[in-house]
Design a protein around this motif. Structure first.
Motif, PDB file in Angstrom:
ATOM      1  N   LEU A  68       1.003  -1.239  -0.030  1.00 16.44           N
ATOM      2  CA  LEU A  68      -0.304   0.232   0.102  1.00 16.44           C
ATOM      3  C   LEU A  68       0.954   1.210   0.492  1.00 16.44           C
ATOM      4  O   LEU A  68       1.596   1.415   0.650  1.00 16.44           O
ATOM      5  CB  LEU A  68      -0.949  -0.230   1.731  1.00 16.44           C
ATOM      6  N   ASP A  69       0.325   2.059  -1.125  1.00 17.52           N
ATOM      7  CA  ASP A  69       0.968   3.454  -0.831  1.00 17.52           C
ATOM      8  C   ASP A  69       0.841   4.558   0.255  1.00 17.52           C
ATOM      9  O   ASP A  69      -0.817   4.398   0.130  1.00 17.52           O
ATOM     10  CB  ASP A  69       0.985   4.201  -2.654  1.00 17.52           C
ATOM     11  N   VAL A  70       1.642   4.735   0.787  1.00 17.29           N
ATOM     12  CA  VAL A  70       0.902   6.050   1.738  1.00 17.29           C
ATOM     13  C   VAL A  70       0.708   7.457   1.664  1.00 17.29           C
ATOM     14  O   VAL A  70      -0.699   7.735   1.413  1.00 17.29           O
ATOM     15  CB  VAL A  70       2.147   6.416   2.262  1.00 17.29           C
ATOM     16  N   ARG A  71       1.209   8.233  -0.261  1.00 20.01           N
ATOM     17  CA  ARG A  71      -0.213   8.276  -0.201  1.00 20.01           C
ATOM     18  C   ARG A  71      -0.771   8.711  -2.243  1.00 20.01           C
ATOM     19  O   ARG A  71       0.107   8.470  -3.017  1.00 20.01           O
ATOM     20  CB  ARG A  71       1.472  10.302  -1.106  1.00 20.01           C
ATOM     21  N   LEU A  72      -1.528   9.059  -1.272  1.00 12.96           N
ATOM     22  CA  LEU A  72      -2.810   8.250  -2.898  1.00 12.96           C
ATOM     23  C   LEU A  72      -3.724   9.372  -2.593  1.00 12.96           C
ATOM     24  O   LEU A  72      -4.470   9.862  -2.188  1.00 12.96           O
ATOM     25  CB  LEU A  72      -3.894   7.384  -2.372  1.00 12.96           C
ATOM     26  N   ARG A  73      -4.783   9.837  -4.244  1.00 10.55           N
ATOM     27  CA  ARG A  73      -5.109  10.832  -4.465  1.00 10.55           C
ATOM     28  C   ARG A  73      -6.674  10.519  -3.433  1.00 10.55           C
ATOM     29  O   ARG A  73      -7.440   8.934  -4.016  1.00 10.55           O
ATOM     30  CB  ARG A  73      -5.517  10.865  -6.255  1.00 10.55           C
ATOM     31  N   GLY A  74      -7.430  11.233  -3.212  1.00 10.89           N
ATOM     32  CA  GLY A  74      -8.389  10.972  -2.147  1.00 10.89           C
ATOM     33  C   GLY A  74      -8.398  10.580  -1.249  1.00 10.89           C
ATOM     34  O   GLY A  74      -9.050  10.720  -0.016  1.00 10.89           O
ATOM     35  N   PHE A  95       4.061  -0.832   3.567  1.00  8.89           N
ATOM     36  CA  PHE A  95       3.762   0.368   3.118  1.00  8.89           C
ATOM     37  C   PHE A  95       4.656   1.148   2.164  1.00  8.89           C
ATOM     38  O   PHE A  95       5.971  -0.173   2.639  1.00  8.89           O
ATOM     39  CB  PHE A  95       3.537   1.036   4.510  1.00  8.89           C
ATOM     40  N   MET A  96       4.327   1.422   1.261  1.00  3.69           N
ATOM     41  CA  MET A  96       5.944   2.270   0.459  1.00  3.69           C
ATOM     42  C   MET A  96       5.980   3.294   0.296  1.00  3.69           C
ATOM     43  O   MET A  96       4.213   4.186   0.451  1.00  3.69           O
ATOM     44  CB  MET A  96       6.122   1.448  -1.068  1.00  3.69           C
ATOM     45  N   THR A  97       6.083   4.318   0.580  1.00  2.00           N
ATOM     46  CA  THR A  97       6.311   5.502   0.519  1.00  2.00           C
ATOM     47  C   THR A  97       7.491   6.373   0.329  1.00  2.00           C
ATOM     48  O   THR A  97       8.844   6.220   0.622  1.00  2.00           O
ATOM     49  CB  THR A  97       5.924   6.603   1.758  1.00  2.00           C
ATOM     50  N   GLY A  98       6.978   7.778  -1.457  1.00  2.00           N
ATOM     51  CA  GLY A  98       8.857   7.978  -0.901  1.00  2.00           C
ATOM     52  C   GLY A  98       8.438   9.829  -0.442  1.00  2.00           C
ATOM     53  O   GLY A  98       9.298  10.616  -0.792  1.00  2.00           O
ATOM     54  N   HIS A  99       7.368  10.072   0.043  1.00  2.00           N
ATOM     55  CA  HIS A  99       7.572  10.961   1.280  1.00  2.00           C
ATOM     56  C   HIS A  99       7.814  10.413   2.818  1.00  2.00           C
ATOM     57  O   HIS A  99       6.881  11.833   3.890  1.00  2.00           O
ATOM     58  CB  HIS A  99       6.826  12.042   0.976  1.00  2.00           C
ATOM     59  N   GLY A 100       8.243   9.799   3.211  1.00  2.00           N
ATOM     60  CA  GLY A 100       8.063   9.050   4.586  1.00  2.00           C
ATOM     61  C   GLY A 100       9.027   9.436   6.004  1.00  2.00           C
ATOM     62  O   GLY A 100       9.813  10.276   5.577  1.00  2.00           O
ATOM     63  N   ASP A 115       5.657  -4.325   6.932  1.00  2.00           N
ATOM     64  CA  ASP A 115       7.143  -3.043   7.102  1.00  2.00           C
ATOM     65  C   ASP A 115       6.749  -1.838   6.059  1.00  2.00           C
ATOM     66  O   ASP A 115       5.545  -1.829   6.059  1.00  2.00           O
ATOM     67  CB  ASP A 115       7.776  -4.326   5.918  1.00  2.00           C
ATOM     68  N   PHE A 116       7.868  -1.134   6.472  1.00  2.00           N
ATOM     69  CA  PHE A 116       7.786   0.462   5.649  1.00  2.00           C
ATOM     70  C   PHE A 116       8.896   0.215   5.304  1.00  2.00           C
ATOM     71  O   PHE A 116       9.851  -0.040   5.100  1.00  2.00           O
ATOM     72  CB  PHE A 116       7.411   1.432   6.686  1.00  2.00           C
ATOM     73  N   PHE A 117       8.757   1.067   3.444  1.00  2.00           N
ATOM     74  CA  PHE A 117       9.576   1.413   2.561  1.00  2.00           C
ATOM     75  C   PHE A 117       9.323   2.248   2.073  1.00  2.00           C
ATOM     76  O   PHE A 117       8.298   2.621   1.462  1.00  2.00           O
ATOM     77  CB  PHE A 117       9.901   0.183   1.640  1.00  2.00           C
ATOM     78  N   ALA A 118      10.957   2.730   2.066  1.00  2.00           N
ATOM     79  CA  ALA A 118      10.818   4.451   1.183  1.00  2.00           C
ATOM     80  C   ALA A 118      10.841   3.547  -0.631  1.00  2.00           C
ATOM     81  O   ALA A 118      11.766   3.320  -0.478  1.00  2.00           O
ATOM     82  CB  ALA A 118      11.950   4.679   2.266  1.00  2.00           C
ATOM     83  N   LYS A 119      10.880   4.900  -1.251  1.00  2.00           N
ATOM     84  CA  LYS A 119      11.122   4.985  -2.287  1.00  2.00           C
ATOM     85  C   LYS A 119      12.233   5.247  -2.510  1.00  2.00           C
ATOM     86  O   LYS A 119      12.767   6.508  -2.385  1.00  2.00           O
ATOM     87  CB  LYS A 119       9.951   4.572  -3.652  1.00  2.00           C
TER      88      LYS A 119
END
Length: 226
Positions: A68-74, A95-100, A115-119
């Protein structure tokens, strides 16, 4: 986006059609690359642009996990995770995100994220996380199935057998149970044997453990009420 080469390790899941990896990300490129990565080790993939699309998908019968991406539209991925937890969905989430940031990671883990991953992240790191998530979900499903079988075993007991079981759990001897129930001792012995057989209990401690799993309390004798 994923980076690096893929190498097989013992942490990777065996290819199985029963296991499903769900991906929710509004970035088409991420969905395609992650989907290809998961399929490369034989996993079934279902990818969605939004949380609502994911919720419309019938749940998998076997082990599954959600990337699941952290930042989604809506709707934010964090808010959506809280929603599915509140719905009682126990699917492991990666989780994955480019802004964690650290605060976000801590919050995700406290709400049960796997788990949590930064892109960008390494392919193998994601594969290992998915393997662990699927193994965790497989254990959960096995435990739920075992509990369902145990409930069915208990429901197969007759009312008399359930009554005897309650007194057995309280530690009473057959003679004492017979007195409590106003029946012959041989009758109690027969019912007790049926309880052990139907509950597949190897010993008294085993029966007690199973009863605790079902939330069954020992029955109090008449003497205990005095």
């Amino acid at each position: 986006m994923p980076t690096g080469t893929t190498r097989r390790t013992t942490a990777e899941p065996a290819a199985t059609e029963a296991s499903v990896v769900y991906i929710v990300d509004d970035d088409t490129g991420i969905r395609l690359s992650l989907g290809a990565l998961m399929r490369s080790i034989g996993l079934r993939v279902e990818a969605f642009e939004s949380p609502d699309e994911f919720l419309r998908c019938p749940p998998a019968a076997g082990p599954s996990c959600l990337i699941l991406d952290v930042r989604l539209r809506g709707k934010s991925g964090m808010a959506f995770h809280e929603e599915i937890v509140n719905r009682g969905m126990r699917i492991p989430v990666v989780f994955m995100t480019g802004h964690g940031d650290i605060e976000m990671v801590v919050k995700a883990m406290k709400t049960g994220a796997q788990d949590f991953f930064a892109k960008p992240f390494k392919d193998q790191d994601m594969l290992d996380a998915v393997a662990q998530a699927l193994a965790r979900d497989n254990e959960r499903l096995a435990a739920e199935a075992a509990l369902a079988d145990l409930r069915a075993s208990y429901q197969s007991l007759s009312p008399r057998e359930k009554e005897v079981m309650g007194f057995v759990l309280s530690g009473l001897l057959n003679k004492q149970i017979a007195s409590e129930m106003n029946v012959r001792e041989i009758t109690v012995k027969v019912h007790r044997g049926q309880v052990m057989r139907k509950m597949s209990a190897r010993s008294m401690p085993d029966l007690v453990r199973k009863a605790e799993s079902l939330g069954i309390e020992p029955s109090l004798s008449r003497g205990a009420h005095r």
